[in-house]
Scaffold this motif. Structure first.
Motif, PDB file in Angstrom:
ATOM      1  N   ALA A 182       0.922  -1.286  -0.045  1.00  0.00           N
ATOM      2  CA  ALA A 182      -0.037   0.020  -0.072  1.00  0.00           C
ATOM      3  C   ALA A 182       0.904   1.414  -0.017  1.00  0.00           C
ATOM      4  N   ARG A 183       0.567   2.042  -0.764  1.00  0.00           N
ATOM      5  CA  ARG A 183       1.050   3.697  -0.781  1.00  0.00           C
ATOM      6  C   ARG A 183       0.999   4.375   0.286  1.00  0.00           C
ATOM      7  N   THR A 184       1.830   4.836   1.042  1.00  0.00           N
ATOM      8  CA  THR A 184       1.954   5.897   2.213  1.00  0.00           C
ATOM      9  C   THR A 184       2.568   7.154   1.685  1.00  0.00           C
ATOM     10  N   GLY A 185       1.744   8.147   2.405  1.00  0.00           N
ATOM     11  CA  GLY A 185       2.660   9.319   2.130  1.00  0.00           C
ATOM     12  C   GLY A 185       2.381  10.015   0.778  1.00  0.00           C
ATOM     13  N   ALA A 186       2.971  11.073   0.680  1.00  0.00           N
ATOM     14  CA  ALA A 186       2.336  11.735  -0.601  1.00  0.00           C
ATOM     15  C   ALA A 186       3.093  11.414  -1.797  1.00  0.00           C
ATOM     16  N   ILE A 187       2.693  11.329  -3.072  1.00  0.00           N
ATOM     17  CA  ILE A 187       3.325  10.773  -4.161  1.00  0.00           C
ATOM     18  C   ILE A 187       4.184  12.140  -4.564  1.00  0.00           C
ATOM     19  N   PRO A 188       5.569  11.718  -4.860  1.00  0.00           N
ATOM     20  CA  PRO A 188       6.368  12.953  -5.307  1.00  0.00           C
ATOM     21  C   PRO A 188       6.134  13.404  -6.662  1.00  0.00           C
ATOM     22  N   ALA A 189       6.257  14.917  -6.720  1.00  0.00           N
ATOM     23  CA  ALA A 189       5.895  15.824  -7.841  1.00  0.00           C
ATOM     24  C   ALA A 189       6.765  15.178  -9.050  1.00  0.00           C
ATOM     25  N   ARG A 190       6.018  15.425 -10.155  1.00  0.00           N
ATOM     26  CA  ARG A 190       6.621  14.877 -11.522  1.00  0.00           C
ATOM     27  C   ARG A 190       7.531  16.017 -11.868  1.00  0.00           C
ATOM     28  N   PRO A 191       8.834  15.945 -12.215  1.00  0.00           N
ATOM     29  CA  PRO A 191       9.605  16.936 -12.749  1.00  0.00           C
ATOM     30  C   PRO A 191       8.896  17.640 -13.954  1.00  0.00           C
ATOM     31  N   SER A 192       9.323  18.643 -14.145  1.00  0.00           N
ATOM     32  CA  SER A 192       8.728  19.394 -15.309  1.00  0.00           C
ATOM     33  C   SER A 192       9.449  18.959 -16.443  1.00  0.00           C
ATOM     34  N   GLU A 193       8.784  18.835 -17.479  1.00  0.00           N
ATOM     35  CA  GLU A 193       9.467  18.534 -18.910  1.00  0.00           C
ATOM     36  C   GLU A 193      10.190  19.446 -19.297  1.00  0.00           C
ATOM     37  N   SER A 194      11.582  18.995 -20.028  1.00  0.00           N
ATOM     38  CA  SER A 194      12.382  19.921 -20.687  1.00  0.00           C
ATOM     39  C   SER A 194      11.584  20.587 -21.960  1.00  0.00           C
ATOM     40  N   VAL A 195      12.439  21.760 -22.462  1.00  0.00           N
ATOM     41  CA  VAL A 195      11.588  22.338 -23.597  1.00  0.00           C
ATOM     42  C   VAL A 195      12.028  21.547 -24.755  1.00  0.00           C
ATOM     43  N   ALA A 196      12.896  20.832 -25.136  1.00  0.00           N
ATOM     44  CA  ALA A 196      13.062  19.842 -26.052  1.00  0.00           C
ATOM     45  C   ALA A 196      12.151  18.929 -26.146  1.00  0.00           C
ATOM     46  N   ALA A 197      11.834  18.368 -24.918  1.00  0.00           N
ATOM     47  CA  ALA A 197      10.607  17.269 -24.973  1.00  0.00           C
ATOM     48  C   ALA A 197       9.326  17.918 -25.097  1.00  0.00           C
ATOM     49  N   THR A 198       9.119  19.138 -25.026  1.00  0.00           N
ATOM     50  CA  THR A 198       7.837  19.556 -25.576  1.00  0.00           C
ATOM     51  C   THR A 198       7.751  20.231 -27.058  1.00  0.00           C
ATOM     52  N   GLN A 199       8.716  19.924 -27.917  1.00  0.00           N
ATOM     53  CA  GLN A 199       8.420  20.225 -29.266  1.00  0.00           C
ATOM     54  C   GLN A 199       7.802  19.087 -29.618  1.00  0.00           C
ATOM     55  N   THR A 200       6.703  19.824 -30.756  1.00  0.00           N
ATOM     56  CA  THR A 200       5.608  18.936 -31.219  1.00  0.00           C
ATOM     57  C   THR A 200       6.100  18.684 -32.777  1.00  0.00           C
ATOM     58  N   GLY A 201       7.114  19.677 -33.537  1.00  0.00           N
ATOM     59  CA  GLY A 201       7.329  19.584 -35.028  1.00  0.00           C
ATOM     60  C   GLY A 201       6.451  20.262 -35.798  1.00  0.00           C
ATOM     61  N   ASP A 202       5.317  20.766 -35.098  1.00  0.00           N
ATOM     62  CA  ASP A 202       4.682  21.927 -35.806  1.00  0.00           C
ATOM     63  C   ASP A 202       5.138  23.165 -35.520  1.00  0.00           C
ATOM     64  N   PRO A 203       5.551  23.998 -36.649  1.00  0.00           N
ATOM     65  CA  PRO A 203       5.843  25.280 -36.186  1.00  0.00           C
ATOM     66  C   PRO A 203       5.048  26.364 -35.642  1.00  0.00           C
ATOM     67  N   ALA A 204       3.723  26.098 -35.845  1.00  0.00           N
ATOM     68  CA  ALA A 204       2.923  27.206 -35.419  1.00  0.00           C
ATOM     69  C   ALA A 204       2.684  26.846 -33.617  1.00  0.00           C
ATOM     70  N   SER A 205       2.676  25.513 -33.482  1.00  0.00           N
ATOM     71  CA  SER A 205       2.600  25.224 -32.159  1.00  0.00           C
ATOM     72  C   SER A 205       3.770  25.448 -31.233  1.00  0.00           C
ATOM     73  N   ASP A 206       5.127  25.220 -31.730  1.00  0.00           N
ATOM     74  CA  ASP A 206       6.140  25.377 -31.043  1.00  0.00           C
ATOM     75  C   ASP A 206       6.176  27.013 -31.028  1.00  0.00           C
ATOM     76  N   TYR A 207       6.130  27.700 -31.766  1.00  0.00           N
ATOM     77  CA  TYR A 207       6.147  29.036 -32.006  1.00  0.00           C
ATOM     78  C   TYR A 207       5.247  29.686 -30.883  1.00  0.00           C
ATOM     79  N   ASP A 208       3.942  29.257 -30.727  1.00  0.00           N
ATOM     80  CA  ASP A 208       2.838  29.725 -29.825  1.00  0.00           C
ATOM     81  C   ASP A 208       3.438  29.467 -28.307  1.00  0.00           C
ATOM     82  N   ALA A 209       3.915  28.192 -28.346  1.00  0.00           N
ATOM     83  CA  ALA A 209       4.324  27.672 -26.929  1.00  0.00           C
ATOM     84  C   ALA A 209       5.645  28.599 -26.302  1.00  0.00           C
TER      85      ALA A 209
END
Length: 329
Positions: A182-209
């Motif tokens: 059984a899980r006890t205690g708080a679940i550790p927070a997930r680290p924030s993703e890097s900028v390279a991982a958020t690249q979608t390949g779509d120019p419009a989406s990457d620019y807006d982000a």
């Protein structure tokens, strides 16, 4: 006053005089100031690297000298000869003891005769105790083998449980509970993703982000995203906007020299883009912040000629910055 500072002030004065007489050269003067600062930074970096290399060279020479002395001493000692004599001190030319300058045996050398019981000392033949003989093979096979305890009894003995707990513990033949604990205690927070991982390949989406990161005042991540967008989509029509927002991010962080480089690139390489008038206005702002007031005034005066169709907001900004820089004084 250092010679470099005097040269830079003289160059700024000459450029200011030329720009006041020829407003059309404002863009070239701004680019010259930015490149001059870049060359000064590179020269300082190279001077620091040269000093570091010189220090490392001296350290290597000292290590090599010590290594050669140690090797020479070991070779002479292994051949049974005496170490080479040290140079005689100045003044002891005649009448001195010829062997006075020769060093004796090293103090850190190991002498087995002084420490006969130390680890590593050679032992005399016959001084060691013989090992006990091995039992015959038949006696080993005839010896009773110890019985293996169930796993539950072993766990109970380790954990200090009582006999009832040992009896309840599962053995080898009993099923094992494979359910996760059984899980006890708080679940550790997930680290924030890097900028390279958020690249979608779509120019419009990457620019807006990337622009949204700038508006959220996450300047470092925004700069990484904008640079990645410019590198991944060099022919996209949003490259001018990405370069402009990259300069805005540098300006918000107080990195005026890097911001001036980006604004200069937009106003020259992408002069037909919609961000070019604003970029030239911000170029004058950064030049004034860098202390190049005359170049900043010339750049602001050139904006009206180069972009006659600039909006009212840009024209009001030009008047405001000219007043702030005291261009009329």
């Amino acid at each position: 006053m250092p010679a470099r500072l005097r040269t830079r002030l003289a160059l700024s004065t000459i450029l200011g005089a030329l720009l006041l007489g020829h407003p059309a050269a404002a863009q070239d003067a701004s680019e010259l100031v930015v490149r001059l600062g870049r060359i000064e930074n590179q020269s300082r970096l190279m001077a620091g690297q040269i000093e570091t290399l010189q220090y490392e060279n001296r350290q290597l020479k000292e290590q090599l000298r010590k290594f050669q002395e140690d090797v020479e001493f070991r070779l002479n000692e292994g051949k049974g000869g005496k170490p080479s004599a040290a140079p005689a001190p100045a003044g002891a030319v005649n009448g001195g003891n010829p062997g006075a300058g020769r060093p004796g045996k090293r103090g850190d050398a190991f002498d087995p005769s002084q420490s006969p019981g130390a680890p590593g000392t050679p032992m005399q033949l016959g001084s060691t105790q013989p090992s006990a003989p091995l039992p015959p093979r038949e006696a080993v096979e005839a010896a009773p083998r110890p019985q293996r305890l169930p796993q539950g009894a072993i766990n109970g003995a380790i954990n200090g449980e009582d006999e009832d707990a040992d009896a309840a513990a599962p053995g080898y033949d009993e099923p094992v509970d494979l359910r996760p604990p059984a899980r006890t205690g708080a679940i550790p927070a997930r680290p924030s993703e890097s900028v390279a991982a958020t690249q979608t390949g779509d120019p419009a989406s990457d620019y807006d982000a990337a622009v949204e990161l700038y508006r959220a005042k996450q300047y470092e991540q925004a700069e990484m995203g904008l640079r990645q967008f410019i590198q991944s989509h060099p022919r996209d029509n949003r490259v001018a906007g990405a370069t402009y927002w990259l300069g805005e991010s540098y300006l918000a962080r107080g990195r005026n020299r890097e911001a001036a480089e980006q604004f200069l690139k937009v106003s020259t390489d992408y002069a037909r883009s919609s961000q070019a008038p604003d970029a030239m206005l911000k170029l004058g702002v950064t030049l004034n912040a860098l202390g190049a007031r005359e170049q900043a005034c010339a750049t602001l005066a050139e904006l009206d000629r180069k972009f006659p169709n600039a909006g009212n907001g840009v024209r009001q900004g030009v008047a405001r910055e000219q007043k702030r820089a005291r261009c009329g004084a």
